[in-house]
Design a protein around this motif. Structure first.
Motif, PDB file in Angstrom:
ATOM      1  N   ASP A 103       0.936  -1.262   0.159  1.00  0.00           N
ATOM      2  CA  ASP A 103      -0.083  -0.011  -0.121  1.00  0.00           C
ATOM      3  C   ASP A 103       0.968   1.429   0.109  1.00  0.00           C
ATOM      4  OD1 ASP A 103      -2.300  -1.664   0.092  1.00  0.00           O
ATOM      5  OD2 ASP A 103      -2.727  -1.392   2.101  1.00  0.00           O
TER       6      ASP A 103
ATOM      7  N   ARG B 286      -4.967   1.595  -1.287  1.00  0.00           N
ATOM      8  CA  ARG B 286      -4.773   0.375  -0.703  1.00  0.00           C
ATOM      9  C   ARG B 286      -5.213  -0.831  -1.838  1.00  0.00           C
ATOM     10  NH1 ARG B 286      -9.228  -1.609   2.372  1.00  0.00           N
ATOM     11  NH2 ARG B 286     -10.765  -0.198   1.929  1.00  0.00           N
ATOM     12  N   TRP B 287      -4.618  -2.167  -1.544  1.00  0.00           N
ATOM     13  CA  TRP B 287      -4.726  -3.006  -2.316  1.00  0.00           C
ATOM     14  C   TRP B 287      -6.123  -3.707  -1.593  1.00  0.00           C
ATOM     15  CZ3 TRP B 287      -2.914  -3.894  -6.859  1.00  0.00           C
ATOM     16  CH2 TRP B 287      -1.558  -3.507  -7.450  1.00  0.00           C
ATOM     17  N   VAL B 288      -6.925  -4.148  -2.266  1.00  0.00           N
ATOM     18  CA  VAL B 288      -8.167  -4.740  -1.500  1.00  0.00           C
ATOM     19  C   VAL B 288      -8.407  -6.308  -2.538  1.00  0.00           C
ATOM     20  CG1 VAL B 288      -9.147  -2.692  -0.922  1.00  0.00           C
ATOM     21  CG2 VAL B 288      -9.705  -3.692  -3.361  1.00  0.00           C
ATOM     22  N   SER B 289      -8.871  -7.043  -1.772  1.00  0.00           N
ATOM     23  CA  SER B 289      -9.229  -8.354  -2.432  1.00  0.00           C
ATOM     24  C   SER B 289     -10.831  -8.719  -2.776  1.00  0.00           C
ATOM     25  CB  SER B 289      -8.614  -9.622  -1.619  1.00  0.00           C
ATOM     26  OG  SER B 289      -9.270  -9.535  -0.310  1.00  0.00           O
ATOM     27  N   ASN B 290     -11.718  -7.909  -2.297  1.00  0.00           N
ATOM     28  CA  ASN B 290     -13.075  -7.861  -2.658  1.00  0.00           C
ATOM     29  C   ASN B 290     -13.566  -7.521  -3.883  1.00  0.00           C
ATOM     30  OD1 ASN B 290     -12.637  -5.366  -1.787  1.00  0.00           O
ATOM     31  ND2 ASN B 290     -14.407  -5.352  -0.143  1.00  0.00           N
ATOM     32  N   GLN B 291     -12.806  -6.770  -4.568  1.00  0.00           N
ATOM     33  CA  GLN B 291     -13.144  -6.284  -5.811  1.00  0.00           C
ATOM     34  C   GLN B 291     -13.056  -7.187  -6.978  1.00  0.00           C
ATOM     35  OE1 GLN B 291     -11.795  -2.195  -7.275  1.00  0.00           O
ATOM     36  NE2 GLN B 291     -12.273  -1.311  -5.250  1.00  0.00           N
TER      37      GLN B 291
ATOM     38  N   ARG C 283      -9.008   2.270  -3.857  1.00  0.00           N
ATOM     39  CA  ARG C 283      -8.765   0.891  -3.710  1.00  0.00           C
ATOM     40  C   ARG C 283      -8.560   0.398  -5.030  1.00  0.00           C
ATOM     41  NH1 ARG C 283     -12.274   3.614  -1.495  1.00  0.00           N
ATOM     42  NH2 ARG C 283     -13.675   3.137  -3.003  1.00  0.00           N
TER      43      ARG C 283
ATOM     44  N   SER D  24      -7.758  -3.606  -7.170  1.00  0.00           N
ATOM     45  CA  SER D  24      -8.277  -4.864  -6.964  1.00  0.00           C
ATOM     46  C   SER D  24      -6.647  -5.561  -6.983  1.00  0.00           C
ATOM     47  CB  SER D  24      -8.875  -5.229  -8.112  1.00  0.00           C
ATOM     48  OG  SER D  24      -8.849  -6.802  -7.900  1.00  0.00           O
TER      49      SER D  24
END
Length: 184
Positions: A59, A84-89, A104, A106
């Motif tokens: 991040d 930030r990096w996210v894993s829910n997209q 955010r 993905s």
């Protein structure tokens, strides 16, 4: 460094953090100076390409890149509060919340080339600078990134492969690749 054994070629390499350029002894001082400048520039460009090619890993890397992209292409507009990096997209490559100044991305972008990550990041930064959607002012900001068409094509190709090639499983919602919706 002049070399009596070197007759035609010029070489350069990093040694202990310093650029070392070897030139034929027959070159004039002016020719030597020009070759040194050219070769050091090439070495630096190669080193910078290597850094860019790795892409953002954390991040903190994303925030650093976002600030650099904002300064370079958006005149400092749209600086984020957080990235930030996210894993829910699963249906978007990135998203931005202009009211909060947050971005955010993905984590599906992580293995992609840095220039593709940069495009998505710049796209989201443009949303912070121009929160009114994908109007002309937004498209002008997005278009400042020199690899915009290439990055869009790359992401479209990834989306197509995920949606249509055998064995790749379900796709990502009709190829969405930007922070809001399918490319318009």
């Amino acid at each position: 460094m002049r070399s009596a054994r070197r007759t035609r070629t010029v070489s350069a390499a990093w040694r202990d953090g310093a650029a070392v350029v070897s030139v034929p002894a027959r070159l004039s001082a002016a020719q030597e100076d020009q070759w040194v400048l050219d070769m050091v520039e090439r070495l630096r460009a190669g080193r910078d390409r290597g850094r860019r090619g790795r892409g953002a890993r954390s991040d903190a890397d994303l925030m650093e890149r976002a600030l650099a992209l904002s300064a370079r292409y958006l005149d400092g507009r749209g600086e984020p509060v957080s990235v930030r990096w996210v894993s829910n997209q699963r249906s978007r490559w990135g998203s931005a919340t202009p009211e909060e100044g947050t971005i955010r991305l993905s984590d599906r972008l992580r293995p992609m080339p840095a220039w593709v990550q940069d495009f998505v990041l710049l796209h989201e930064l443009a949303h912070l600078a121009e929160p009114g959607g994908h109007g002309p002012a937004f498209r002008e900001l997005e278009g400042r990134y020199p690899r915009t068409p290439e990055a869009k094509a790359f992401l479209d190709g990834v989306s197509f492969a995920r949606n249509h090639l055998p064995g790749d499983g379900p796709g990502d919602a009709a190829g969405r690749h930007d922070g809001d919706a399918d490319r318009d």
